[in-house]
Each structure stands twice: as structure tokens, then as C-alpha cells.
Write an enzyme that holds these catalytic residues in place. Structure first.
Site, mmCIF file in Angstrom:
data_model
loop_
_atom_site.group_PDB
_atom_site.id
_atom_site.type_symbol
_atom_site.label_atom_id
_atom_site.label_comp_id
_atom_site.label_asym_id
_atom_site.label_seq_id
_atom_site.Cartn_x
_atom_site.Cartn_y
_atom_site.Cartn_z
ATOM 1 N N GLU A 49 -9.615 15.866 47.184
ATOM 2 C CA GLU A 49 -9.115 14.623 47.764
ATOM 3 C C GLU A 49 -8.291 15.012 48.985
ATOM 4 O O GLU A 49 -7.269 15.689 48.862
ATOM 5 C CB GLU A 49 -8.269 13.885 46.734
ATOM 6 C CG GLU A 49 -7.946 12.459 47.081
ATOM 7 C CD GLU A 49 -7.125 11.805 45.983
ATOM 8 O OE1 GLU A 49 -6.258 10.997 46.340
ATOM 9 O OE2 GLU A 49 -7.326 12.110 44.789
ATOM 10 N N ASP A 60 2.815 6.251 48.966
ATOM 11 C CA ASP A 60 3.156 7.653 48.721
ATOM 12 C C ASP A 60 4.650 7.859 48.577
ATOM 13 O O ASP A 60 5.460 7.218 49.248
ATOM 14 C CB ASP A 60 2.619 8.521 49.862
ATOM 15 C CG ASP A 60 1.103 8.519 49.903
ATOM 16 O OD1 ASP A 60 0.504 8.728 48.843
ATOM 17 O OD2 ASP A 60 0.525 8.292 50.979
ATOM 18 N N TYR A 175 -10.097 5.387 39.894
ATOM 19 C CA TYR A 175 -8.860 6.169 39.920
ATOM 20 C C TYR A 175 -7.787 5.328 39.233
ATOM 21 O O TYR A 175 -7.369 4.305 39.746
ATOM 22 C CB TYR A 175 -8.490 6.446 41.386
ATOM 23 C CG TYR A 175 -7.334 7.390 41.631
ATOM 24 C CD1 TYR A 175 -6.158 7.346 40.891
ATOM 25 C CD2 TYR A 175 -7.394 8.321 42.660
ATOM 26 C CE1 TYR A 175 -5.101 8.191 41.143
ATOM 27 C CE2 TYR A 175 -6.338 9.184 42.942
ATOM 28 C CZ TYR A 175 -5.204 9.112 42.181
ATOM 29 O OH TYR A 175 -4.156 9.952 42.439
#
Length: 263
Positions: A49, A60, A175
Site C-alpha cells: 500500500e 491520518d 479494508y
């Protein structure tokens, strides 16, 4: 079938779990990140990734935000990131690469141009965290038409009403974000994640991998054990940020991969 599809099919046939490793393109510089990237498959990584640095990475945590900032300060761009993939592909034609990032750099480049370049460079799938299913016509559907998987994130707050929408045009794998919040913020717990994975798998035949909050071989083993694999990002990126030598980073990746493969 894409490389992602083939990889998960092969792992399933072998009764093995997938280990997905995240690194930031261009962190701390393009040469070093390419060196790390080239070493990942031998360290046991099944899917790479590759983070695309962006100025406002809202999903993030501090570790990956700092990595993106270092990459941007080193003048890493979308074009250079695709060049990294091309360089990697010169020596590795089989390992799947998923580009993870935000829509703005792709939009700025132009969707059609980006998809053509990404496919030519050797990208296999995309994770674009700020494009919800309602915006599938923007990038998801064109990406699928171009032969790229579009991988969607499900979270602890993705309820039964929302899940079908999330899964509708997803391909490659799902995911599952194991903790609510940003990357690197909390430790995932297999006991809490297991029922959620089962709930998602009841609605799709796609592999489900779990990420966020996995920092040790033991947690990689536990989380991979309740899913089809796991993703480790912040724990790897942290070592890069500390300036650890590439062999040390790859040795730690190998320990994490071994944990996941025991899952």
C-alpha cells in the site's frame, strides 16, 4: 483478474492470511522509499500500500502526517510516485500495489490521464479516502473500467443500512478500519473486530483485511486471525521517521509479516 485478485485467490488456496504493508512514497526521500519498497516482498509482504503524500491528510494520524510532510518537503509528487512504481515494476511484475491517498492530486492531474498513467505504471488498486460511494462516478467507476480495483473502507460506524452502499462498487478487497478515528491512534482488539468482520463477510465474497491499530507481530497475528489479512502502516512509517537504516526497517516488516501469516 487483477494482481490483487490473483494474490488473494492464491493465499486462500494455501490457507494463508495476507500481510499488507503501507509506506509513504518519497519518505524520507524517493531513493530510500524505493529501496524499502523493493525489499518488502522478500520481507513477506503480499500487497504493498503506497501512500500518496497530500497537504491535508484528514484520515491520518501524526506519524503518517509527518511522513507525508517529509515527502512533500522532498518534492515528492504524483508523477514521481508513479515513477517509483515504474522503477519497482522493472524488478517485480507480481506484487500488487495499491495507491492510497486523497482525491485532490488525482483531480488536479485529470482523472482520465491519471488512470491511464497509473495502469501503465503498474498500479493495481486505489484507496481514496475522501470519496464516498455517492461520488462513485467521479473516480470509482472510471477506475474499475480502466482495470483498477477500487477498495473501500468500512468502519465500526458502518451500520447495516450503510454497508450495502459501501460494498456496491468495491473490488479487490474490503479494508476494515478496526478503530474509530485516525491512523496510529489506538490498538485494535481482535475480540471486538471479529464480529464486525463476520458481519461484513456475510454481505460480500470479497476478502476483508483489517487495518489501523496494529503495531506488533502479536497483534498482526490476532487481527489476521479474524480476517483475511491485516494492514500495518504507522508502525513501519515510524521507523522510517526515526531514520532507521533500511535493513532494520525491513527486518521489522519481516517480523510483522511473520505474525500476520501465523494468523
Amino acid at each position: 483478474m487483477t494482481r490483487i485478485d490473483r494474490t488473494f485467490a492464491a493465499l486462500k488456496a494455501e490457507g494463508r492470511k495476507a500481510f499488507v504493508a503501507y509506506i509513504m512514497a518519497g519518505d524520507p526521500d524517493m531513493e530510500t522509499s524505493l529501496q524499502i519498497m523493493r525489499g518488502l516482498p522478500a520481507a513477506g509482504v503480499d500487497v504493498i500500500e503506497l501512500g500518496l503524500p497530500f497537504t491535508d491528510p484528514m484520515a491520518d494520524g501524526p506519524t503518517i502526517q509527518a511522513a507525508g510532510q517529509r515527502a512533500l518537503e522532498g518534492h515528492q509528487t504524483l508523477a514521481k510516485t508513479l515513477d517509483m512504481v515504474r522503477a519497482f515494476r522493472q524488478g517485480d511484475a507480481g506484487t500488487p500495489i495499491v495507491l492510497m491517498g486523497y482525491y485532490n492530486p488525482i483531480y488536479s492531474r485529470g482523472v482520465d490521464r491519471f488512470l491511464a498513467e497509473a495502469k501503465e505504471a503498474g498500479i493495481d488498486g486505489l484507496i481514496v479516502v475522501d470519496l464516498p460511494p455517492e461520488e462513485d462516478a467521479e473516480l470509482c467507476l472510471p477506475a474499475q473500467a480502466a482495470g483498477l480495483n477500487f477498495i473501500r473502507l468500512a468502519t465500526p460506524t458502518t451500520d447495516a443500512q450503510r454497508l450495502p452502499k459501501v460494498l456496491q462498487n468495491t473490488s479487490g478487497f474490503v479494508y476494515y478500519v478496526s478503530v474509530t478515528g485516525i491512523t496510529g491512534a489506538a490498538q485494535a482488539q481482535a475480540g471486538a473486530v471479529g464480529p464486525e468482520i463476520a458481519r461484513i463477510k456475510a454481505s460480500t465474497d470479497l476478502p476483508v483485511v483489517v487495518g489501523f491499530g496494529i503495531a506488533t507481530p502479536e497483534s498482526a497475528q490476532a487481527l489476521a486471525g479474524v480476517a483475511d489479512g491485516c494492514v500495518v502502516g504507522s508502525a513501519i512509517v515510524k521507523l522510517v521517521g526515526e531514520g532507521r537504516p533500511v535493513p532494520e526497517v525491513l527486518a521489522r516488516v519481516a517480523e510483522l509479516a511473520a505474525g500476520a501469516h501465523r494468523g
